[in-house]
Motif scaffolding. Structure first.
Motif, PDB file in Angstrom:
ATOM      1  N   PRO A 161      45.548  31.233  51.342  1.00 48.82           N
ATOM      2  CA  PRO A 161      45.337  32.501  52.035  1.00 48.82           C
ATOM      3  C   PRO A 161      43.880  32.951  52.065  1.00 48.82           C
ATOM      4  N   GLY A 162      43.031  32.408  51.226  1.00 47.80           N
ATOM      5  CA  GLY A 162      41.616  32.756  51.226  1.00 47.80           C
ATOM      6  C   GLY A 162      40.811  31.824  52.108  1.00 47.80           C
ATOM      7  N   ASN A 203      54.090  19.682  42.782  1.00 47.36           N
ATOM      8  CA  ASN A 203      53.502  20.875  43.388  1.00 47.36           C
ATOM      9  C   ASN A 203      52.380  21.416  42.517  1.00 47.36           C
ATOM     10  N   ILE A 204      51.343  21.959  43.182  1.00 47.18           N
ATOM     11  CA  ILE A 204      50.223  22.570  42.479  1.00 47.18           C
ATOM     12  C   ILE A 204      50.154  24.020  42.927  1.00 47.18           C
ATOM     13  N   VAL A 205      50.383  24.932  41.983  1.00 47.07           N
ATOM     14  CA  VAL A 205      50.482  26.352  42.309  1.00 47.07           C
ATOM     15  C   VAL A 205      49.543  27.142  41.403  1.00 47.07           C
ATOM     16  N   SER A 206      48.795  28.046  42.003  1.00 47.38           N
ATOM     17  CA  SER A 206      47.897  28.907  41.251  1.00 47.38           C
ATOM     18  C   SER A 206      48.612  30.190  40.864  1.00 47.38           C
ATOM     19  N   ALA A 207      48.397  30.631  39.635  1.00 43.78           N
ATOM     20  CA  ALA A 207      48.968  31.894  39.187  1.00 43.78           C
ATOM     21  C   ALA A 207      48.078  33.063  39.589  1.00 43.78           C
ATOM     22  N   ASP A 208      46.792  32.806  39.813  1.00 42.61           N
ATOM     23  CA  ASP A 208      45.828  33.839  40.195  1.00 42.61           C
ATOM     24  C   ASP A 208      45.596  33.748  41.693  1.00 42.61           C
ATOM     25  N   ASP A 209      46.172  34.672  42.449  1.00 43.51           N
ATOM     26  CA  ASP A 209      46.142  34.578  43.901  1.00 43.51           C
ATOM     27  C   ASP A 209      44.781  34.844  44.526  1.00 43.51           C
ATOM     28  N   GLU A 210      43.881  35.552  43.849  1.00 41.16           N
ATOM     29  CA  GLU A 210      42.621  35.932  44.480  1.00 41.16           C
ATOM     30  C   GLU A 210      41.437  35.084  44.064  1.00 41.16           C
ATOM     31  N   GLN A 211      41.407  34.564  42.862  1.00 36.88           N
ATOM     32  CA  GLN A 211      40.218  33.893  42.356  1.00 36.88           C
ATOM     33  C   GLN A 211      40.389  32.390  42.135  1.00 36.88           C
TER      34      GLN A 211
END
Length: 152
Positions: free
Chosen positions: A84-85, A43-51
């Motif tokens: 989501p972006g 899995n590849i998950v970003s910790a920064d949801d907006e940028q």
């Protein structure tokens, strides 16, 4: 300029690069920009949801779940994508899994085998959105008609 709309602002700086001759097994958590030219199983998950921005090149592949604010795919993904972006599927993209997105761009040649689900913004009136859904395939003769359908 001259009436062009601005695209969503992506994180244009690549902080991490996974090279073409690299294979990784395991989950990846990142912030900022991540470009994958190699192969990832996990899995590849970003910790920064907006940028955060994930870019998968045409040589790269991912087998696992992707969750990042902005995702650009030009390789092969086997698993769900949650962006989501902004989600962009370039011409050599192959996605085998469901995709959730805020806004989407699909170029000619991209292939998707899964559901495409739009992230709904919490707005007034969205509660009735499910009532606006329509069926694209006509009902078969052995299925009962709904009360709102007219007989031919």
């Amino acid at each position: 300029m001259f009436g062009r709309k601005k695209k969503n602002q992506l994180h244009h700086h690549i902080d991490t690069l996974i090279g073409a001759n690299t294979s990784i097994t395991g989950d990846i958590h990142f912030t900022g920009g991540l470009r994958i030219d190699g192969h990832v199983t996990g899995n590849i998950v970003s910790a920064d949801d907006e940028q955060s921005t994930l870019v998968l090149s045409n040589e790269g592949s991912i087998k696992g779940k992707i969750k990042a604010a902005n995702v650009v795919i030009n390789g092969t993904v086997i698993g769900p994508i949650d962006a989501p972006g902004y989600l962009e599927l370039q011409e050599k993209a192959k996605v085998f899994g469901d995709m959730q997105y805020g806004s989407i761009e699909i170029q000619l040649g991209a292939c998707v085998d899964g559901k495409m689900i739009h992230h709904n913004k919490p707005e007034a009136g969205n509660a009735q959105q499910s009532e606006k859904m329509i069926t694209l395939l006509p009902p078969s003769t052995d299925q009962p008609q709904l009360s709102g359908e007219k007989e031919a």
